[in-house]
Write a protein that holds these residues in place. Structure first.
Motif, PDB file in Angstrom:
ATOM      1  N   ASP A 213      27.495 -11.707  65.346  1.00 55.05           N
ATOM      2  CA  ASP A 213      26.661 -12.150  64.264  1.00 55.05           C
ATOM      3  C   ASP A 213      25.959 -13.485  64.703  1.00 55.05           C
ATOM      4  O   ASP A 213      26.093 -13.969  65.844  1.00 55.05           O
ATOM      5  CB  ASP A 213      27.532 -12.584  63.096  1.00 55.05           C
ATOM      6  CG  ASP A 213      26.713 -13.211  61.808  1.00 55.05           C
ATOM      7  OD1 ASP A 213      25.686 -12.656  61.618  1.00 55.05           O
ATOM      8  OD2 ASP A 213      27.397 -13.740  60.942  1.00 55.05           O
ATOM      9  N   LYS A 215      24.974 -16.963  63.224  1.00 57.30           N
ATOM     10  CA  LYS A 215      24.761 -17.792  61.954  1.00 57.30           C
ATOM     11  C   LYS A 215      23.891 -18.753  61.710  1.00 57.30           C
ATOM     12  O   LYS A 215      23.644 -18.859  60.638  1.00 57.30           O
ATOM     13  CB  LYS A 215      26.559 -18.079  61.487  1.00 57.30           C
ATOM     14  CG  LYS A 215      27.383 -17.138  61.192  1.00 57.30           C
ATOM     15  CD  LYS A 215      28.763 -17.742  60.697  1.00 57.30           C
ATOM     16  CE  LYS A 215      29.660 -16.602  60.360  1.00 57.30           C
ATOM     17  NZ  LYS A 215      30.701 -16.308  61.560  1.00 57.30           N
ATOM     18  N   GLY A 227      24.331 -17.013  55.927  1.00 60.46           N
ATOM     19  CA  GLY A 227      25.101 -15.945  56.099  1.00 60.46           C
ATOM     20  C   GLY A 227      25.226 -15.134  56.972  1.00 60.46           C
ATOM     21  O   GLY A 227      26.146 -14.196  57.435  1.00 60.46           O
ATOM     22  N   TYR A 270      38.754  -8.300  58.128  1.00 57.84           N
ATOM     23  CA  TYR A 270      37.510  -8.838  59.200  1.00 57.84           C
ATOM     24  C   TYR A 270      38.209  -9.723  59.920  1.00 57.84           C
ATOM     25  O   TYR A 270      38.593 -10.766  59.695  1.00 57.84           O
ATOM     26  CB  TYR A 270      36.631  -9.256  58.021  1.00 57.84           C
ATOM     27  CG  TYR A 270      35.121 -10.032  58.657  1.00 57.84           C
ATOM     28  CD1 TYR A 270      35.148 -11.011  59.628  1.00 57.84           C
ATOM     29  CD2 TYR A 270      34.154  -9.935  58.233  1.00 57.84           C
ATOM     30  CE1 TYR A 270      34.510 -11.894  59.959  1.00 57.84           C
ATOM     31  CE2 TYR A 270      32.905 -10.593  58.550  1.00 57.84           C
ATOM     32  CZ  TYR A 270      32.887 -11.524  59.596  1.00 57.84           C
ATOM     33  OH  TYR A 270      31.943 -12.257  59.673  1.00 57.84           O
ATOM     34  N   ASN A 286      38.372 -12.308  56.980  1.00 57.26           N
ATOM     35  CA  ASN A 286      37.583 -12.272  55.777  1.00 57.26           C
ATOM     36  C   ASN A 286      38.178 -10.742  55.299  1.00 57.26           C
ATOM     37  O   ASN A 286      39.023  -9.939  56.021  1.00 57.26           O
ATOM     38  CB  ASN A 286      36.267 -12.107  55.817  1.00 57.26           C
ATOM     39  CG  ASN A 286      35.448 -13.386  56.283  1.00 57.26           C
ATOM     40  OD1 ASN A 286      35.991 -14.423  55.722  1.00 57.26           O
ATOM     41  ND2 ASN A 286      34.751 -13.345  57.134  1.00 57.26           N
ATOM     42  N   ARG A 288      36.615  -8.155  53.678  1.00 52.30           N
ATOM     43  CA  ARG A 288      35.412  -7.422  53.329  1.00 52.30           C
ATOM     44  C   ARG A 288      34.538  -6.970  54.480  1.00 52.30           C
ATOM     45  O   ARG A 288      34.871  -7.705  55.627  1.00 52.30           O
ATOM     46  CB  ARG A 288      34.713  -7.760  52.070  1.00 52.30           C
ATOM     47  CG  ARG A 288      34.465  -9.325  52.304  1.00 52.30           C
ATOM     48  CD  ARG A 288      33.186  -9.824  52.624  1.00 52.30           C
ATOM     49  NE  ARG A 288      33.333 -11.411  53.058  1.00 52.30           N
ATOM     50  CZ  ARG A 288      32.622 -11.728  54.160  1.00 52.30           C
ATOM     51  NH1 ARG A 288      31.564 -11.185  54.646  1.00 52.30           N
ATOM     52  NH2 ARG A 288      32.614 -12.987  54.393  1.00 52.30           N
ATOM     53  N   GLY A 290      31.611  -7.329  57.135  1.00 54.47           N
ATOM     54  CA  GLY A 290      30.568  -8.668  57.135  1.00 54.47           C
ATOM     55  C   GLY A 290      29.370  -8.183  56.994  1.00 54.47           C
ATOM     56  O   GLY A 290      28.843  -6.958  57.113  1.00 54.47           O
ATOM     57  N   ASP A 291      28.285  -9.097  56.662  1.00 56.00           N
ATOM     58  CA  ASP A 291      26.951  -8.789  56.572  1.00 56.00           C
ATOM     59  C   ASP A 291      26.183  -9.956  57.220  1.00 56.00           C
ATOM     60  O   ASP A 291      26.325 -11.199  56.958  1.00 56.00           O
ATOM     61  CB  ASP A 291      26.634  -9.043  54.834  1.00 56.00           C
ATOM     62  CG  ASP A 291      25.412  -8.809  54.517  1.00 56.00           C
ATOM     63  OD1 ASP A 291      24.566  -8.757  55.501  1.00 56.00           O
ATOM     64  OD2 ASP A 291      25.241  -8.439  53.216  1.00 56.00           O
ATOM     65  N   PRO A 292      25.448  -9.830  58.354  1.00 57.10           N
ATOM     66  CA  PRO A 292      24.840  -8.568  58.590  1.00 57.10           C
ATOM     67  C   PRO A 292      25.567  -7.310  59.677  1.00 57.10           C
ATOM     68  O   PRO A 292      24.999  -6.367  60.116  1.00 57.10           O
ATOM     69  CB  PRO A 292      23.680  -8.973  59.116  1.00 57.10           C
ATOM     70  CG  PRO A 292      23.795 -10.050  59.908  1.00 57.10           C
ATOM     71  CD  PRO A 292      24.845 -10.737  59.025  1.00 57.10           C
ATOM     72  N   GLU A 293      26.752  -7.744  59.937  1.00 61.96           N
ATOM     73  CA  GLU A 293      27.511  -7.011  60.879  1.00 61.96           C
ATOM     74  C   GLU A 293      27.704  -5.494  60.162  1.00 61.96           C
ATOM     75  O   GLU A 293      27.428  -4.409  61.068  1.00 61.96           O
ATOM     76  CB  GLU A 293      29.107  -7.332  60.907  1.00 61.96           C
ATOM     77  CG  GLU A 293      28.914  -8.594  61.972  1.00 61.96           C
ATOM     78  CD  GLU A 293      29.242  -9.788  61.068  1.00 61.96           C
ATOM     79  OE1 GLU A 293      28.680  -9.938  59.933  1.00 61.96           O
ATOM     80  OE2 GLU A 293      30.066 -10.776  61.319  1.00 61.96           O
TER      81      GLU A 293
HETATM   82  N1  GLY Z   1      28.264 -12.484  58.688  1.00 62.29           N
HETATM   83  C1  GLY Z   1      29.377 -13.336  58.239  1.00 62.29           C
HETATM   84  C2  GLY Z   1      30.120 -12.901  56.984  1.00 62.29           C
HETATM   85  O1  GLY Z   1      29.820 -11.611  56.407  1.00 62.29           O
HETATM   86  O2  GLY Z   1      30.919 -13.615  56.487  1.00 62.29           O
END
Ligand code: GLY
Length: 426
Positions: A213, A215, A227, A270, A286, A288, A290-293
């Motif tokens: 990612d 950040k 994010g 995550y 985490n 859930r 990841g976003d944008p992963e």
């Molecule tokens: N890309 C970081 C997150 O989803 O927390």
């Protein structure tokens, strides 16, 4: 044939819907609340991702076979516990399992209990004790709010003065509300960060390829954290040997730990990891995708995503054949609203779609977008995730960046150095 409800409305959820829509087992997808990019693939319903009761009633009314939770907030609200109590199948950990993300202090203690490599730390519930502790620390140090703080609750401090300010900001000014009732003061780890996800059914797991990612908002990893401004997969910083280490030291102990603590964890683990001179360590977990992963991982998945999520939710992941992944490199360049991650305007028309010829090996995932009077407009900080793939990293980047020249909106901002670390390794 299955009916699926995806909860959320960002780039990650567009990617999940896009991938699930390719499943021969899926008949109909609903998304709550969804966005303008999701709308052609799923029926978007005006229910917020945290409106647990309404989501539950909707899932019951539509006889949904599987609900897939995108973001962390509903998990912390206990959406999974509520669905399970009513016999409704849902992908995502229960509230206790989601503490892996929702309470950094809980997660750190969990890591200690199960021998997971992570930075040295102390937890404080009173600012006075934290100030006293800081007097005998050397710097840099990391000060973290315990609870969810939209990715902003982690402050790297270079001096005693800065660390004191960070404690004050989190615990006394309450910059993140009750998320700052406790803090973690943690060793600063030097190294390169990498994200690895595993889907688990609570007793076994399936690890996804690596991703990285970006950040900070500006090129060269400068400026405030966001994010995530872009991602790519695979991340060459993680060798095959290190990947095995991740499985052994990062995923297996979580699955075992959750089992030992009687927590039925069915969802994503995550691993927010760092490759240090002393091996791989967990910076955070985490609960859930990841976003944008997700935007760079799911396009690499050649197999059907539906059975993976469905069987994980049923505790039956072993029934799913080993998924196949392409060797392509996938990159995602996030286009954001001017001002993000600070304040920004919404409602800017996104134009140029017609200039993008039938996109081969590329897709523009929508994050903060909405439909207004038949036009697609900006509706959030992160707006689009321009994603492209190719066997060559350079060609994938060229493709994604060429699309950012075509599809655009007033004030569109994006980093121009996505994958710079991987390029540096070539
Ligand atoms: N890309 C970081 C997150 O989803 O927390």
């Amino acid at each position: 044939m299955m009916r699926v409800l995806v909860v959320g409305g960002g780039g990650r959820e567009h990617t999940l819907v896009w991938k699930l829509s390719q499943s021969p087992q899926v008949e109909k997808i609903y998304c709550a609340p969804g966005n303008a990019g999701i709308a052609p693939l799923a029926e978007c319903v005006p229910i917020g991702a945290e409106e647990v009761e309404k989501l539950q009633a909707f899932a019951r009314e539509k006889e949904i076979h599987l609900t897939v939770v995108g973001p962390e907030a509903p998990l912390m609200e206990g959406i999974t516990d509520r669905f399970r109590e009513n016999g409704q199948l849902i992908f995502g950990p229960c509230r206790k399992g989601a503490l892996l993300e929702g309470s950094k202090a809980w997660a750190k203690r969990f890591m200690t209990r199960y021998g997971i490599p992570t930075g040295e730390y102390e937890i404080f519930t009173s600012p006075g004790d934290a100030y006293t502790y800081l007097e005998r620390c050397s710097f840099p140090l990391v000060v973290k709010a315990d609870g969810l703080a939209a990715g902003k609750g982690v402050i790297i401090t270079e001096s005693l003065e800065e660390a004191r300010r960070a404690v004050h900001y989190i615990m006394e000014e309450k910059a993140f509300g009750s998320a700052g009732d406790s803090i973690i003061i943690e060793e600063f780890l030097e190294g390169e960060e990498v994200s690895v996800f595993a889907v688990t059914d609570g007793s076994t797991y399936l690890a996804f390829p690596s991703a990285q990612d970006h950040k900070p908002i500006y090129d060269g990893d400068r400026g405030p954290n966001t994010g995530g401004m872009g991602a790519y997969s695979p991340a060459p910083v993680l060798t095959a040997e290190m990947y095995k280490e991740v499985e052994e030291k990062i995923f297996k102990p979580v699955v075992r730990g959750m089992q030992e603590e009687g927590i039925t964890y069915r969802g994503v683990i995550y691993g927010g990891l760092i490759v240090t001179a002393k091996g791989i360590k967990a910076l955070e977990y985490n609960a859930r995708f990841g976003d944008p992963e997700a935007q760079v991982l799911l396009p690499r998945l050649q197999s059907d995503l539906f059975p993976i999520l469905y069987e994980a939710s049923r505790g039956n992941l072993a029934a799913v054949p080993e998924p196949q992944w392409t060797d392509d490199v996938v990159v995602c360049v996030v286009m954001a609203s001017a001002g993000y991650p600070g304040s920004y305007e919404k409602g800017k028309e996104i134009s140029g779609w017609e200039k993008v010829p039938a996109m081969e090996n590329a897709i523009v995932f929508h994050a903060g977008t909405a439909l207004k009077n038949g036009k697609i407009v900006t509706n959030g900080g992160r707006v689009l995730g321009v994603t492209a793939w190719d066997p060559s990293l350079k060609a994938a980047l060229e493709k994604a960046y060429s699309i950012t020249e075509l599809v655009t909106f007033e004030g569109a901002y994006f980093r121009r150095d996505i994958a710079h670390r991987a390029l540096g390794r070539m």
